[in-house]
Design an enzyme around this catalytic site. Sequence first.
Site, short mmCIF file in Angstrom:
data_model
loop_
_atom_site.label_atom_id
_atom_site.label_comp_id
_atom_site.label_asym_id
_atom_site.label_seq_id
_atom_site.Cartn_x
_atom_site.Cartn_y
_atom_site.Cartn_z
N HIS A 162 -10.18 2.76 0.09
CA HIS A 162 -10.37 2.33 1.26
C HIS A 162 -11.21 1.08 1.25
CE1 HIS A 162 -9.78 3.86 5.44
NE2 HIS A 162 -8.53 3.83 5.10
N HIS A 193 0.90 -1.17 0.04
CA HIS A 193 0.11 -0.03 -0.13
C HIS A 193 0.75 1.34 -0.01
CE1 HIS A 193 -3.92 2.10 1.03
NE2 HIS A 193 -3.08 2.86 1.65
#
Lengths: 229, 739
Positions: free
Chosen positions: B95, B49
Amino acid sequence: MKAAVLVFPGSNRERDVAKALTRATGHAPAMVWHAETSLPEGTDLVVLPGGFSYGDYLRCGAIAARAPVMDAVRAHAERGGLALGICNGFQILVESGLLPGILTRNKDLRFICKSQHLKVERADTAFTRTYAEGQIIEVCCAHGEGNYFADPETLERLEGEGRVAFRYCAADGSLGGTANANGSVNDIAGIYSEKLNVLGMMPHPENLVDAAVGGTDGLALFSGLAKAA
Amino acid sequence: MSSAEPAITPELVASHGLKPDEYDRILKLIGREPSFTELGIFSAMWNEHCSYKSSKIWLKTLPVTGPKVIQGPGENAGVVDIGDGDAVVFKMESHNHPSFIEPYQGAATGVGGILRDVFTMGARPVAALNALRFGAPDHPRTRHLVSGVVAGVGGYGNSFGVPTVGGLVGFHPRYDGNILVNAMAVGLAKADAIFYAKATGVGLPVVYLGSKTGRDGIHGATMASAEFDEASEEKRPTVQVGDPFAEKLLLEACLELMASGSVVAIQDMGAAGLTCSAVEMGAKGDLGIRLDLETVPVRETGMTAYEMMLSESQERMLMVLHPEKEDVARAIFTKWGLDFAVVGHTTDDLRFKVFLNGELKADLPIKELGDQAPEYDRPHVETPKAAEIVASSVAAPLDTREALMALVGSPELSSRRWVWEQYDHIILGETVQKPGGDAAVVRVEGGPKGLALTADVTPRYCEADPFEGGKQAVAEAWRNLTAVGAKPLAVTDNLNFGNPEKPEIMGQLVGCIKGIGEACRALDFPVVSGNVSLYNETQGRAILPTPTIGAVGLLDDVAKSATIAIKREGEAVIVIGDAKGWIGRSCWLWLVAGREEGAPPPVDLSVEKRNGDFVRSMISAGVATAVHDVSDGGLAVAVAEMALAGRIGARLYAPPAGATPHGWWFGEDQARYVVTTSEQNAATVIDAAAQAGITATRIGTTGGDRLIPGEEAPILLDELREAHEGWFPRYMAGPAVDA
């Protein structure tokens, strides 16, 4: 017309209201921080804008009603000064005891943002003088807790004294049904104080002041106020 | 270093998401065994990420510059010049994993994170969009996730005070175990007042601002870099809790602080919180950073250095300030009721040193934490090409009327009103075109210019052919902006894929990036920001490859923007662009014929540009009275949406001789638009198109209260509307199923 707009830390439509007032009056209103203890000298109109005053994680407007600046607003209203509470501002006015009743969660428990027709109940107040009695205007709603409620006695007084300012309605003026999206009792969208100098309303006239952005039905309210003092 | 900390074992290393070879790299880099805190820092900086380790070499192939680009990828958000000294600042970010575990807070903090990225650059957010992908509607968990995510997106944006003006919602069983929540934020700033993360100057105070640090979200970014399994539910405590009120305060305080001239550098604390923000500020500025953690405002006692460095508590910022302005800065933050603490300072030793109560907890080379993160050229295999499906080879199970009713009332194509009415889309008073059109239009305060905004992608095309699908996603976004009359400016990409360690998934990622790059180059549409979300897999099953494209365009005068609504009766309906009735991978083939097969429609980028430029010129000349791009569901769905929006029907000609009806009505050939124009302008438009080498075909006339597709049974708009508007509220009112 000397206007002041209150700014609570979580207000988020204070700039929208300031733009509408500027458009209607030709000059920018004073922006008054919540921690102040007085309004600017000579304030004719105080506006409590929409938003989430202190986050509103508890009852909407409950903390704001106890903000330092609210004592000044109460004194202003008692003197007969004009006060306009929109959305969160209406919630704060109700929590401060300046207007009766309460605003609870919308009947479907969801936030509602949509175009909304309103019926103008009377056109002889400082807020509605540029409208006609019974006129249908189109503004918009954006709230999660706009479901107006008051006990039967209070409602009877409000209705009997002509203190309902606006009602939710359909484009043709018909009341009830889907036109009243939040479930407010008697389709009430806005009410006045006894002396008609304090108005609380859930919909947002300040976002309808420009033909390029949805229409101008809200501008008349501010233009009327501009002439009020 | 402290002996109370756990010993570094291979199991502990693995539980931090670090592979054995990555741990070896750490040992080589620092020449000793890392402390527990250091291991945590490495896991935070080197996860997928934060490090983009699987995608970086491919992301480098994207076009990121252009004459209007002020800042491309690598900062908190991209920045593009829109003239008159103004700049638009925007980015999209996923998200996904948190939203699946805890939909309300996951979605809310996704919105919060992306808003922070935008105002960190000095911009005031003026619009938000989102792209949401859920599992099959009949999956027991879907309704709960839709309800929570939509409420979370609205709950945060509405309170923060930004209009949520557009986006998309899709359903497909391949998202059953991994929903996607991609949030985009758009802000406006002055082009000469953009703020960056790069710190300059030695010995300057590093200041912590915003909410206090708690134990929430520890290892959030690591969670986002792993596949899901049945135990993922247990990760609920790693989802952060959002406080939009605190974010609103942070916005106002930051903008006030920036205006005061106090800020040297600023970085929001997003994924991997204090670690990532401090390392980025130092590394970008070729400086070291020293942090003294006992000065960090905390809301829990007894937090360890490890916990503080990995906390993802929301609504926090890190800044480097001019020392002489410290008092000014403190006063501003005190006014807004936010924490303000000097937590460290910049150094000249290029080390990242973390102390707690004077005890050294971490001492790492700052550049290498970021720059020398592992970077992989992972093996990848190209997705095999699917065969083209010719429309005439497929039998139509429904007639045109029934098929159109089924499509406009399907989970995929029905109205999203139920969703966007929960988003405040009018706040700030500049929303010229609200959700429901091809692109949202938001006026720049003062006007007349404005921004056109969209987010789009067609995952079923990407699945069939990643390269064509990647091209199509960009072309579709470009077309959406064009259809309102805007000049497309730039792109933010949010690449959502499965596990990149599988060559076929890596092949999808590579193919889509290549397609996106090709389209962005051909359309002068640079990528200025983006985000990659990998490991979107549950129990070995990956999502559809979903490279969401967020895009921004510029309108010189919002009053001239076009909408999809038919305006008047008796106008000519014209389709711009060629069609062969491409039915492969279409909504019709999927939803009506029940087949998810075939090659997706190819995108000819030069035709795309030519047709789009022509349509834009029609809009600016005031000739087009309504415009809608042709996409999911083809021509019939496009005209139906225009009729519903304008409450005026249309009589359409029968398909030309030789055309297969379902190919004609529902084919998804690219680079097409439906436009309406007055009867007297119709011939001129068709002639002008012919001169530009563009096919423009009159397909009917507006008017009446129904849609009449050729010789087939007419459809009343009221019926069509009931089907289109009815699905979502009916679905959401269905019985609650607790998964």
